[in-house]
Scaffold this motif. Structure first.
Motif, mmCIF file in Angstrom:
data_model
loop_
_atom_site.group_PDB
_atom_site.id
_atom_site.type_symbol
_atom_site.label_atom_id
_atom_site.label_comp_id
_atom_site.label_asym_id
_atom_site.label_seq_id
_atom_site.Cartn_x
_atom_site.Cartn_y
_atom_site.Cartn_z
ATOM 1 N N LEU A 288 0.825 -1.207 0.000
ATOM 2 C CA LEU A 288 0.000 0.000 0.000
ATOM 3 C C LEU A 288 0.861 1.260 0.000
ATOM 4 C CD1 LEU A 288 -2.945 -0.773 2.453
ATOM 5 C CD2 LEU A 288 -2.885 -0.937 -0.037
ATOM 6 N N PHE A 289 2.164 1.098 0.193
ATOM 7 C CA PHE A 289 3.090 2.218 0.174
ATOM 8 C C PHE A 289 3.984 2.088 -1.065
ATOM 9 C CE2 PHE A 289 2.448 1.323 4.849
ATOM 10 C CZ PHE A 289 1.479 2.302 5.022
ATOM 11 N N MET A 290 5.102 2.779 -1.093
ATOM 12 C CA MET A 290 6.015 2.643 -2.221
ATOM 13 C C MET A 290 6.650 1.250 -2.206
ATOM 14 S SD MET A 290 7.953 6.312 -2.706
ATOM 15 C CE MET A 290 8.756 6.366 -1.109
ATOM 16 N N ASP A 291 6.892 0.710 -3.395
ATOM 17 C CA ASP A 291 7.634 -0.541 -3.467
ATOM 18 C C ASP A 291 8.984 -0.290 -4.137
ATOM 19 O OD1 ASP A 291 7.222 -0.625 -6.283
ATOM 20 O OD2 ASP A 291 5.447 -1.898 -6.084
ATOM 21 N N GLN A 292 9.688 -1.353 -4.487
ATOM 22 C CA GLN A 292 11.055 -1.219 -4.988
ATOM 23 C C GLN A 292 11.148 -0.344 -6.237
ATOM 24 O OE1 GLN A 292 12.449 -5.252 -5.500
ATOM 25 N NE2 GLN A 292 13.483 -5.216 -3.519
ATOM 26 N N ARG A 293 10.088 -0.304 -7.031
ATOM 27 C CA ARG A 293 10.148 0.459 -8.276
ATOM 28 C C ARG A 293 10.215 1.958 -8.010
ATOM 29 N NH1 ARG A 293 4.911 -2.237 -10.774
ATOM 30 N NH2 ARG A 293 4.378 -2.086 -8.549
ATOM 31 N N ALA A 294 9.276 2.481 -7.219
ATOM 32 C CA ALA A 294 9.299 3.913 -6.898
ATOM 33 C C ALA A 294 10.502 4.265 -6.032
ATOM 34 C CB ALA A 294 8.005 4.308 -6.195
ATOM 35 N N VAL A 295 10.833 3.379 -5.090
ATOM 36 C CA VAL A 295 11.988 3.639 -4.220
ATOM 37 C C VAL A 295 13.274 3.727 -5.034
ATOM 38 C CG1 VAL A 295 13.424 2.669 -2.384
ATOM 39 C CG2 VAL A 295 10.938 2.705 -2.134
ATOM 40 N N GLY A 296 13.434 2.833 -6.018
ATOM 41 C CA GLY A 296 14.636 2.870 -6.848
ATOM 42 C C GLY A 296 14.746 4.161 -7.638
ATOM 43 N N LEU A 297 13.630 4.639 -8.190
ATOM 44 C CA LEU A 297 13.639 5.903 -8.925
ATOM 45 C C LEU A 297 13.919 7.072 -7.998
ATOM 46 C CD1 LEU A 297 10.573 5.187 -11.203
ATOM 47 C CD2 LEU A 297 12.882 5.705 -12.032
ATOM 48 N N LYS A 298 13.293 7.046 -6.830
ATOM 49 C CA LYS A 298 13.508 8.123 -5.857
ATOM 50 C C LYS A 298 14.952 8.171 -5.385
ATOM 51 C CE LYS A 298 12.894 7.329 -1.765
ATOM 52 N NZ LYS A 298 13.690 6.895 -0.592
ATOM 53 N N ASP A 299 15.515 7.015 -5.069
ATOM 54 C CA ASP A 299 16.911 6.987 -4.616
ATOM 55 C C ASP A 299 17.858 7.467 -5.698
ATOM 56 O OD1 ASP A 299 16.068 6.034 -2.174
ATOM 57 O OD2 ASP A 299 16.686 3.949 -2.535
ATOM 58 N N CYS A 300 17.626 7.057 -6.923
ATOM 59 C CA CYS A 300 18.473 7.514 -8.036
ATOM 60 C C CYS A 300 18.365 9.030 -8.199
ATOM 61 C CB CYS A 300 18.074 6.808 -9.325
ATOM 62 S SG CYS A 300 19.032 7.305 -10.776
ATOM 63 N N LEU A 301 17.134 9.544 -8.169
ATOM 64 C CA LEU A 301 16.937 10.989 -8.317
ATOM 65 C C LEU A 301 17.701 11.764 -7.257
ATOM 66 C CD1 LEU A 301 15.454 13.485 -9.461
ATOM 67 C CD2 LEU A 301 13.553 12.929 -7.932
ATOM 68 N N TYR A 302 17.620 11.326 -6.011
ATOM 69 C CA TYR A 302 18.238 12.094 -4.937
ATOM 70 C C TYR A 302 19.763 11.973 -4.938
ATOM 71 C CZ TYR A 302 14.026 13.984 -2.968
ATOM 72 O OH TYR A 302 12.885 14.722 -2.816
ATOM 73 N N ARG A 303 20.272 10.937 -5.534
ATOM 74 C CA ARG A 303 21.739 10.880 -5.700
ATOM 75 C C ARG A 303 22.211 11.918 -6.702
ATOM 76 N NH1 ARG A 303 20.856 5.163 -5.422
ATOM 77 N NH2 ARG A 303 20.823 5.007 -7.714
ATOM 78 N N LEU A 304 21.324 12.329 -7.610
ATOM 79 C CA LEU A 304 21.702 13.249 -8.683
ATOM 80 C C LEU A 304 21.441 14.723 -8.372
ATOM 81 C CD1 LEU A 304 20.208 11.150 -11.632
ATOM 82 C CD2 LEU A 304 22.605 11.217 -10.906
ATOM 83 N N LEU A 305 20.610 14.960 -7.351
ATOM 84 C CA LEU A 305 20.270 16.349 -7.016
ATOM 85 C C LEU A 305 21.457 17.108 -6.431
ATOM 86 C CD1 LEU A 305 16.718 15.886 -5.422
ATOM 87 C CD2 LEU A 305 17.272 16.826 -7.661
#
Length: 381
Positions: A364-381
């Motif tokens: 019901l929350f984020m799973d590995q797909r959204a978490v992976g995109l979020k983690d990648c994004l924040y490494r690049l910010l």
């Protein structure tokens, strides 16, 4: 997998993170978008939108985002507060007298928004087609007694949230939820979708279905365990009364109905645009003072329905330390949806994030797909 779309210079690694969801995590059709300082830094899409695999998934393809719809509904309610039409601390019954039935006279709009009303499920067995009749659903909600003393504990309302809050919004404003959404949210941002799947800028609709291979869970499935342990209890009843709440999501009735807690059909571009605006220094959708109050923690507890510790603002989940609720910085807020879709705002970085998928996981929350995109994004910010 042929990934379509755009990444700003310096954010090209998001292509690979998005592709990994198809290669490693079972995505079949999905879109992802991130906005910062009002500018799109990534908008990606890939795969197919229909079960036959013949219709391409496009940037403006709409998929049912389930409870990610709740954040948009909360925004509409807050806009009525800003317009002076709704007082969150007044009883709902001031605007909707019938709602006072069955011990609900003192419930406030704030309690609805932060899931402390106790009105989490229909008490009696209701007809399967009730959810497709807006007026009948509102009448049933008005007759429904809380499951516990209002205000005494936090309990997420998976579906009744849409009818309780939606009914309040309509009674207070004198306008329909759909009209308020159109003029207050969709038109200002030129969004692709909205509640239900018809009458929007985009007519491209993705069929949703389960992932062929379940993803590893980021937390134990306490909800599933509670449902199995007590088929008549509040957790099971909240999700399965009526059974059409879980089974009708690709049908015309579902797509034509107004079920605002669960049948929003949006693109990732939509969710990123909304939350990107709310994350900005000068949001156009909502007064900053009201937004600041709404995104301040209103309730934190072990939720009686979600079976885990979560914190709510007014309609938004607050960022938490758990991986599947980490919405950027500590001030992040948003709303995930069953199956994996999510939209969130991070005011610290002025990021708006949207991920929408047609293949549902079990969280019901984020799973590995959204978490992976979020983690990648924040490494690049």
């Amino acid at each position: 997998m042929d990934i379509q779309g755009y990444c700003a210079p310096g954010f090209e690694a998001l292509y690979d993170a998005f592709a990994a969801n198809f290669r490693d995590h079972g995505d079949v059709g999905a879109s992802f978008c991130a906005v910062q300082h009002g500018e799109v830094i990534a908008s990606l899409w890939a795969g197919c939108a229909d079960r036959a695999g013949t219709e391409a998934y496009e940037e403006d393809t709409l998929a049912n985002v389930f409870s990610s719809s709740k954040g948009i509904l909360a925004l509409i309610a807050l806009q009525q507060v800003a317009a002076g039409k709704l007082d969150l601390d007044a009883p709902v019954a001031r605007y909707w007298p019938e709602f006072a039935e069955a011990g609900k006279a003192g419930i406030t709009g704030r309690q609805l928004l932060c899931h402390r009303s106790g009105v989490i499920a229909f008490r009696e067995k209701v007809a399967d087609d009730l959810i497709y009749d807006w007026d009948a659903a509102l009448a049933q909600v008005a007759r429904t007694a809380p499951w516990w003393e209002p205000g005494s504990q936090q309990g997420y309302a998976p579906f009744l949230y849409g009818w309780t809050l939606g009914g309040l919004i309509e009674k207070a404003s004198g306008e329909t939820v759909r009209d308020l959404y159109q003029k207050g949210v969709s038109d200002p941002l030129a969004l692709d979708g909205g509640f239900g799947a018809v009458g929007h800028r985009s007519s491209r609709i993705a069929d949703v279905g389960p992932l062929k291979k379940p993803l590893p869970e980021l937390r134990p499935n306490a909800i599933g365990r509670s449902i199995k342990e007590d088929r008549q209890g509040p957790v099971a009843t909240a999700f399965t009364n009526p059974v059409t709440l879980m089974m009708g999501t690709n049908g015309d009735q579902w797509r034509n109905a107004l079920i605002p807690a669960a049948n929003g059909h949006f693109s990732a571009r939509d969710l990123a645009a909304v939350y990107g605006d709310l994350a900005s220094e000068d949001p156009q959708l909502l007064d900053r003072t009201i937004l600041a109050e709404a995104t301040t923690e209103q309730s934190r507890a072990r939720d009686a329905i979600l079976q885990t510790d979560v914190a709510f603002g007014c309609g938004f989940l607050k960022a938490g330390s758990a991986e599947d609720l980490a919405f950027g910085g500590n001030g992040g807020f948003g709303h995930p949806g069953a199956g994996g879709s999510v939209g969130f705002a991070d005011p610290e970085t002025e990021v708006g994030f949207g991920y929408v998928t047609s293949r549902m996981g079990q969280s019901l929350f984020m799973d590995q797909r959204a978490v992976g995109l979020k983690d990648c994004l924040y490494r690049l910010l």
